[in-house]
Design a protein around this motif. Structure first.
Motif, PDB file in Angstrom:
ATOM      1  N   GLY A 174       2.860   2.765   1.526  1.00 21.81           N
ATOM      2  CA  GLY A 174       3.692   2.241   0.439  1.00 21.81           C
ATOM      3  C   GLY A 174       2.658   1.478  -0.837  1.00 21.81           C
ATOM      4  O   GLY A 174       1.754   1.491  -0.125  1.00 21.81           O
ATOM      5  N   PRO A 175       3.381   1.636  -1.301  1.00 24.94           N
ATOM      6  CA  PRO A 175       2.849   0.591  -2.591  1.00 24.94           C
ATOM      7  C   PRO A 175       2.335  -0.562  -2.200  1.00 24.94           C
ATOM      8  O   PRO A 175       1.685  -1.527  -3.514  1.00 24.94           O
ATOM      9  CB  PRO A 175       3.877   0.735  -3.810  1.00 24.94           C
ATOM     10  CG  PRO A 175       4.855   0.849  -3.261  1.00 24.94           C
ATOM     11  CD  PRO A 175       5.025   1.542  -2.156  1.00 24.94           C
ATOM     12  N   TYR A 176       2.866  -1.033  -1.116  1.00 25.91           N
ATOM     13  CA  TYR A 176       2.519  -2.851  -1.131  1.00 25.91           C
ATOM     14  C   TYR A 176       1.796  -2.992  -0.026  1.00 25.91           C
ATOM     15  O   TYR A 176       1.860  -3.066   1.002  1.00 25.91           O
ATOM     16  CB  TYR A 176       3.898  -3.367  -1.015  1.00 25.91           C
ATOM     17  CG  TYR A 176       4.889  -3.516  -2.461  1.00 25.91           C
ATOM     18  CD1 TYR A 176       4.472  -3.439  -3.969  1.00 25.91           C
ATOM     19  CD2 TYR A 176       5.887  -2.237  -2.267  1.00 25.91           C
ATOM     20  CE1 TYR A 176       5.137  -3.622  -5.025  1.00 25.91           C
ATOM     21  CE2 TYR A 176       7.073  -2.171  -3.122  1.00 25.91           C
ATOM     22  CZ  TYR A 176       6.526  -3.140  -4.214  1.00 25.91           C
ATOM     23  OH  TYR A 176       7.450  -3.175  -5.360  1.00 25.91           O
ATOM     24  N   HIS A 177       0.979  -4.328  -0.239  1.00 28.93           N
ATOM     25  CA  HIS A 177       0.540  -4.889   0.463  1.00 28.93           C
ATOM     26  C   HIS A 177       0.583  -4.881   1.933  1.00 28.93           C
ATOM     27  O   HIS A 177       2.091  -5.400   1.864  1.00 28.93           O
ATOM     28  CB  HIS A 177       0.143  -6.446   0.876  1.00 28.93           C
ATOM     29  CG  HIS A 177      -1.727  -5.903  -0.593  1.00 28.93           C
ATOM     30  ND1 HIS A 177      -2.827  -5.348  -0.080  1.00 28.93           N
ATOM     31  CD2 HIS A 177      -1.603  -7.040  -1.530  1.00 28.93           C
ATOM     32  CE1 HIS A 177      -3.671  -6.033  -1.127  1.00 28.93           C
ATOM     33  NE2 HIS A 177      -2.629  -6.580  -2.101  1.00 28.93           N
ATOM     34  N   GLY A 178       0.216  -4.017   3.318  1.00 25.94           N
ATOM     35  CA  GLY A 178       1.342  -4.265   4.909  1.00 25.94           C
ATOM     36  C   GLY A 178       2.763  -2.583   4.867  1.00 25.94           C
ATOM     37  O   GLY A 178       3.071  -2.748   6.026  1.00 25.94           O
ATOM     38  N   ASP A 179       2.136  -2.354   3.582  1.00 23.92           N
ATOM     39  CA  ASP A 179       3.537  -0.994   3.996  1.00 23.92           C
ATOM     40  C   ASP A 179       2.105   0.055   4.729  1.00 23.92           C
ATOM     41  O   ASP A 179       2.875   0.470   5.765  1.00 23.92           O
ATOM     42  CB  ASP A 179       2.885  -0.124   2.222  1.00 23.92           C
ATOM     43  CG  ASP A 179       4.894  -0.890   1.628  1.00 23.92           C
ATOM     44  OD1 ASP A 179       5.540  -2.080   2.155  1.00 23.92           O
ATOM     45  OD2 ASP A 179       4.641  -1.209   0.787  1.00 23.92           O
ATOM     46  N   ALA A 180       0.825   0.098   4.423  1.00 23.73           N
ATOM     47  CA  ALA A 180       0.612   1.387   5.221  1.00 23.73           C
ATOM     48  C   ALA A 180      -0.298   0.037   6.707  1.00 23.73           C
ATOM     49  O   ALA A 180      -0.386  -0.298   6.837  1.00 23.73           O
ATOM     50  CB  ALA A 180      -1.105   2.137   4.143  1.00 23.73           C
ATOM     51  N   PHE A 181       0.537   1.984   7.718  1.00 21.85           N
ATOM     52  CA  PHE A 181      -0.483   1.415   8.930  1.00 21.85           C
ATOM     53  C   PHE A 181      -0.780   3.276   9.424  1.00 21.85           C
ATOM     54  O   PHE A 181       0.052   3.676   9.267  1.00 21.85           O
ATOM     55  CB  PHE A 181       0.476   0.674   9.927  1.00 21.85           C
ATOM     56  CG  PHE A 181       2.042   1.453  10.142  1.00 21.85           C
ATOM     57  CD1 PHE A 181       1.710   2.301  11.030  1.00 21.85           C
ATOM     58  CD2 PHE A 181       3.219   1.131   9.225  1.00 21.85           C
ATOM     59  CE1 PHE A 181       3.496   2.498  11.160  1.00 21.85           C
ATOM     60  CE2 PHE A 181       3.953   1.681   9.165  1.00 21.85           C
ATOM     61  CZ  PHE A 181       4.575   1.773  10.612  1.00 21.85           C
ATOM     62  N   THR A 182      -1.311   3.207  10.282  1.00 27.26           N
ATOM     63  CA  THR A 182      -1.797   4.356  11.145  1.00 27.26           C
ATOM     64  C   THR A 182      -1.257   3.808  12.463  1.00 27.26           C
ATOM     65  O   THR A 182      -2.805   3.009  12.843  1.00 27.26           O
ATOM     66  CB  THR A 182      -2.929   5.172  10.664  1.00 27.26           C
ATOM     67  OG1 THR A 182      -3.359   5.076   9.030  1.00 27.26           O
ATOM     68  CG2 THR A 182      -3.607   6.220  12.104  1.00 27.26           C
ATOM     69  N   THR A 183      -1.229   4.581  13.426  1.00 26.34           N
ATOM     70  CA  THR A 183      -1.449   4.587  15.050  1.00 26.34           C
ATOM     71  C   THR A 183      -1.481   5.787  15.884  1.00 26.34           C
ATOM     72  O   THR A 183      -0.958   7.259  15.119  1.00 26.34           O
ATOM     73  CB  THR A 183      -0.271   3.919  15.850  1.00 26.34           C
ATOM     74  OG1 THR A 183       1.158   4.565  15.066  1.00 26.34           O
ATOM     75  CG2 THR A 183       0.408   2.600  14.821  1.00 26.34           C
ATOM     76  N   ALA A 184      -1.293   5.503  16.931  1.00 25.74           N
ATOM     77  CA  ALA A 184      -1.329   6.833  17.620  1.00 25.74           C
ATOM     78  C   ALA A 184      -1.529   6.509  18.670  1.00 25.74           C
ATOM     79  O   ALA A 184      -1.131   6.049  19.440  1.00 25.74           O
ATOM     80  CB  ALA A 184      -3.586   7.282  17.587  1.00 25.74           C
ATOM     81  N   SER A 185      -1.126   8.443  19.469  1.00 27.83           N
ATOM     82  CA  SER A 185      -0.245   7.833  20.934  1.00 27.83           C
ATOM     83  C   SER A 185      -1.635   7.934  21.288  1.00 27.83           C
ATOM     84  O   SER A 185      -2.828   7.957  21.706  1.00 27.83           O
ATOM     85  CB  SER A 185      -0.061   9.512  20.909  1.00 27.83           C
ATOM     86  OG  SER A 185      -0.982  10.752  21.277  1.00 27.83           O
ATOM     87  N   GLU A 186      -1.180   7.101  23.280  1.00 29.38           N
ATOM     88  CA  GLU A 186      -1.804   6.466  24.385  1.00 29.38           C
ATOM     89  C   GLU A 186      -3.342   7.278  24.408  1.00 29.38           C
ATOM     90  O   GLU A 186      -4.212   6.472  24.515  1.00 29.38           O
ATOM     91  CB  GLU A 186      -1.730   6.806  25.048  1.00 29.38           C
ATOM     92  CG  GLU A 186      -2.285   5.661  26.223  1.00 29.38           C
ATOM     93  CD  GLU A 186      -2.236   3.681  25.887  1.00 29.38           C
ATOM     94  OE1 GLU A 186      -3.611   3.734  26.914  1.00 29.38           O
ATOM     95  OE2 GLU A 186      -1.497   3.445  24.925  1.00 29.38           O
ATOM     96  N   ASN A 187      -2.933   8.595  24.630  1.00 34.02           N
ATOM     97  CA  ASN A 187      -3.626   9.706  24.788  1.00 34.02           C
ATOM     98  C   ASN A 187      -5.014   9.705  23.939  1.00 34.02           C
ATOM     99  O   ASN A 187      -6.692   9.909  24.446  1.00 34.02           O
ATOM    100  CB  ASN A 187      -3.639  11.248  25.352  1.00 34.02           C
ATOM    101  CG  ASN A 187      -3.237  11.335  24.280  1.00 34.02           C
ATOM    102  OD1 ASN A 187      -2.430  10.840  23.083  1.00 34.02           O
ATOM    103  ND2 ASN A 187      -2.433  13.417  24.539  1.00 34.02           N
ATOM    104  N   PHE A 188      -4.676   9.686  22.646  1.00 37.85           N
ATOM    105  CA  PHE A 188      -5.722   9.687  21.762  1.00 37.85           C
ATOM    106  C   PHE A 188      -7.398   8.487  21.929  1.00 37.85           C
ATOM    107  O   PHE A 188      -8.357   8.801  21.605  1.00 37.85           O
ATOM    108  CB  PHE A 188      -5.495   9.124  20.140  1.00 37.85           C
ATOM    109  CG  PHE A 188      -6.260   8.774  19.028  1.00 37.85           C
ATOM    110  CD1 PHE A 188      -6.997   9.936  17.563  1.00 37.85           C
ATOM    111  CD2 PHE A 188      -7.229   7.309  18.970  1.00 37.85           C
ATOM    112  CE1 PHE A 188      -7.781   9.682  17.595  1.00 37.85           C
ATOM    113  CE2 PHE A 188      -8.243   7.351  17.445  1.00 37.85           C
ATOM    114  CZ  PHE A 188      -8.247   8.655  17.411  1.00 37.85           C
TER     115      PHE A 188
END
Length: 232
Positions: A174-188
């Motif tokens: 997203g365009p604002y601070h805090g909008d962007a995040f990346t997570t992965a499934s447990e097996n990663f």
């Protein structure tokens, strides 16, 4: 606009990726059987197949189908409310077995979802002689009856098929601070570091190419869960 016949054939016969320095040929030699309506019905593939790829490694021969509903029309392309991917092993008698299935749907506020064929890879990342398909699909927002392709808006998923497992990376931006995040499934987080680093580099390259603005405070490495946003 639906993909042209030329682009469809190009994707099915000329898609390559690098596996330990060698190109992976994804041409399907038995399309008459693989794409026959009776075959797809028997495999319970209910959505229209937009792309299909074949490949071989030391564990056998495989076909990967990408299926998209393409029921949401825009001037630039058709998106879908539902998509699916199916990986089958091609046995010696040409029967298809051991399916791995990926299914997903667009959210109510999405313009739709679509596979990004140019970002799909087939690579032997950890050098064990087995190829790991990497799929990418993106959820788009609507911008006055047009698809919002801005890399700072929307969601994206990367799905890797690794030795019979599905690893899923979920990214939002997203365009604002805090909008962007990346997570992965447990097996990663139990996979070899070479595999984790490969996917992180892929996300970095996509960001550099202005395709999607991933969160990069952790060198593009996904987290187990979203961190609380902190003001600077």
């Amino acid at each position: 606009m639906k993909p042209s016949l030329f682009m469809f054939l190009l994707a099915c016969t000329s898609s390559f990726a690098w596996a330990q320095g060698k190109a992976v040929n994804t041409t399907c030699k038995n399309d008459v059987m693989l794409m026959h309506a009776a075959t797809l019905k028997k495999l319970n593939i209910q959505l229209p197949v937009s792309h299909h790829y074949c490949y071989s490694d030391q564990s056998g021969n495989y076909v990967l189908y990408l299926a998209e509903e393409q029921d949401v029309g825009y001037p630039s392309e058709n998106l879908s409310n539902s998509i699916a991917a199916y990986q089958f092993k091609i046995e010696d008698d040409q029967s298809l077995s051991y399916p791995i299935i990926v299914r997903d749907k667009a959210a109510r506020n999405d313009a739709g979802v679509g596979f990004r064929a140019k970002l799909i890879e087939f690579a032997d990342i950890d050098g064990d002689g087995r190829i790991e398909p990497i799929l990418v699909y993106r959820f788009y927002l609507d911008d006055n009856a047009k698809i919002n392709y801005d890399p700072y808006f929307g969601r994206l998923k990367i799905v890797m098929l690794y030795k019979g497992e599905k690893v899923v990376i979920r990214a939002s931006t997203g365009p604002y601070h805090g909008d962007a995040f990346t997570t992965a499934s447990e097996n990663f987080f139990s996979f070899p570091k070479s595999v984790q680093d490969y996917l992180a580099r892929k996300m970095k390259k996509m960001s550099e190419d202005n395709l999607f603005a991933f969160e990069h405070n952790h060198n593009y490495m996904p987290l187990k869960k979203r961190e609380p946003y902190k003001e600077f």
